[in-house]
Write a protein that holds these residues in place. Sequence first.
Motif, PDB file in Angstrom:
ATOM      1  N   GLU A 244       0.833  -1.199   0.000  1.00  0.00           N
ATOM      2  CA  GLU A 244       0.000   0.000   0.000  1.00  0.00           C
ATOM      3  C   GLU A 244       0.869   1.250   0.000  1.00  0.00           C
ATOM      4  OE1 GLU A 244      -4.073  -1.254   2.307  1.00  0.00           O
ATOM      5  OE2 GLU A 244      -2.403  -0.516   3.525  1.00  0.00           O
TER       6      GLU A 244
ATOM      7  N   ARG B  77       0.811   5.646   0.696  1.00  0.00           N
ATOM      8  CA  ARG B  77       0.135   6.851   1.157  1.00  0.00           C
ATOM      9  C   ARG B  77       0.729   8.002   0.362  1.00  0.00           C
ATOM     10  NH1 ARG B  77       0.517  10.527   5.397  1.00  0.00           N
ATOM     11  NH2 ARG B  77       2.455   9.554   6.165  1.00  0.00           N
TER      12      ARG B  77
ATOM     13  N   TRP C  29      -3.952   5.192   3.019  1.00  0.00           N
ATOM     14  CA  TRP C  29      -3.297   3.975   2.546  1.00  0.00           C
ATOM     15  C   TRP C  29      -4.163   3.287   1.486  1.00  0.00           C
ATOM     16  CZ3 TRP C  29       1.612   3.319   3.574  1.00  0.00           C
ATOM     17  CH2 TRP C  29       2.154   3.851   4.743  1.00  0.00           C
TER      18      TRP C  29
ATOM     19  N   THR D  65       5.232   3.920   2.117  1.00  0.00           N
ATOM     20  CA  THR D  65       4.755   2.623   1.616  1.00  0.00           C
ATOM     21  C   THR D  65       4.746   1.627   2.769  1.00  0.00           C
ATOM     22  OG1 THR D  65       6.976   1.854   1.023  1.00  0.00           O
ATOM     23  CG2 THR D  65       5.727   3.015  -0.690  1.00  0.00           C
ATOM     24  N   ARG D  66       3.922   0.601   2.630  1.00  0.00           N
ATOM     25  CA  ARG D  66       3.898  -0.447   3.643  1.00  0.00           C
ATOM     26  C   ARG D  66       3.369  -1.735   3.013  1.00  0.00           C
ATOM     27  NH1 ARG D  66      -1.320   1.122   7.544  1.00  0.00           N
ATOM     28  NH2 ARG D  66      -2.958   0.422   6.089  1.00  0.00           N
TER      29      ARG D  66
END
Length: 430
Positions: free
Chosen positions: A285, A287, A344, A384-385
Motif C-alpha cells: 500500500e 500513502r 493507505w 509505503t507499507r
Amino acid sequence: MNFKKLLLVTLLGISISHTTLAQRVQMDKIVATVNEGVILQSEVNQIIARVKEQAKQQSTELPSDKTLRVQAIDRLVDQSLMLQLAERMGMEISDSQLDQTISNIAKDQNVTIADLRRSVEASGESFQAYREELRKEITIGQVRRANVDRRIYISTQEVANLQKILEQQTGNPEEYDVGHILVKIPNKASPEEIQDARERADNVMEFLNDGKEFKRIAIASSSGPKALEGGQLGWMSINEMPSLFAEAIKGQKKDAIVGPVRSGAGFHILKVQDIRGREVVETTEVRSRHILIKPSIILSEEKARDMLSDFATKLRAGEADFAELAKEHSEDPGSALKGGEYDWTDPTTYVPAFKNTLLSLNKNEISEPFRSTFGWHIVQLLDTRTADKTDQAKLSRAHGLLFNRKFKEESFKWQREIREQAHIDVFPTE
C-alpha cells in the motif's frame, strides 16, 4: 517560350496531374462506408501487412488474403463506429496525454522513447502513424468504458456469494489461457442459417482435433473480437470469464478443445492453452498526496502543465506548502480539502499513469507533472507499507472478477447494438 508552347506545356501538365490523381484514387479506393464515414483500401492493406508481419515473427501460417481482408474490414467498421461516437461525445486525446501514454509504454518495456521509436520504425511503420493508431486505441477504450460501465450493476450479495465460492476453493485459484473462435449467427437468423453455422462450427472442431494450428483457424474462421490476434483472450480465472465459457472450461485439462457452445451470438469454440495458479497473500500500500489541474477552454494543456511544474519547483525548494497548494488549486474534490492526501491505498486501484508515476518515486519525492485521463497531476509519495489485507483483497477481487465478467458480456452486447443501428455498406472486390 511563345504562347502556343506555353499553352501546350500547361495542358500537358494538367493532363499529367489528372492522370496522377486518377491513379491515386484508383490505388486508394473506398472499400466500405460506415454511416457518414468511409474505409479506404490503404487502411485495410495496413492491417493486413501488420498481421502478416506479426505472423512472420511468430511463425504462424495465415489464411488467404481474401479472408484477411474480410477480417480487416470488420475491425475497421467497429473502429469507425467507435470513433464516430467519440466525436459525438466530444472526446479527444490531446498530444500531451498521448505523449504521457507513450512514455508509460516505454517505461513498461524498460526502454527509452527513442528505443521505442527505433523499434516501431524497424518494423516498417512510421512513428507518427504509430502515435495516431495509439490515439485511436485510447479513444476507443475510453468510449467503450464510458458507455459500458453504466450498464453494469453489481450487488453486494453477488460479491458476497462469489467471495464464499472463492473461500471454498482449495489451493491456488486457477487461471486459464484461453483461445476463442466464434462462428457468428446473423441477427434474426432462419433455422437454415443456424444449421449452416452449426455445421461450420463442427468443421472447425474437426480441423482443430486433427491438429491444425488454432491461431490460423481463428484468423480464418472466427468472428470474435480477437480474431486477428488468433483468438487469444489471454489469462482469465473461471470467475472472470463470461458464464457460458466458465461452465464449459471448468475442470478441463491443458490443450482441451471445448465446443461448439451456443449463445445468442453464435457457436463458440474454446481451447485451454495453459493453466496456472494464483494466490493473493499481501498487498503493498502507498500513502500519497497530489494536486490535479484539469485543462479547459480557458486553461490550456500547456498552462496546466506549467502551473504544476512551477508548484513542484517551489515545493522542492521549500517555498510552498503542499497541503495549502492542494486546498487552493487542486480540482480533485475527494482529496483537495485534505491537502491532496490519499489514505493507505493499493496503487493498482489507480489509473495506470497515476500508479506508474507513484511507484517510480522514492519516499517524499515529488513527481514531474504528468497527464492521466483526469487531467494534469503532480504527486508525492509519502510512505509505503506491506499490509495483510486478505479479507479486503477477497472482496475487491470478487468485485473485480464480477466486473470483468460483466464488462466483457455487456461490451459485446453494446458493440453489437451500435452496429445493428448503423448503416454499413461493404463493396465487393473487383
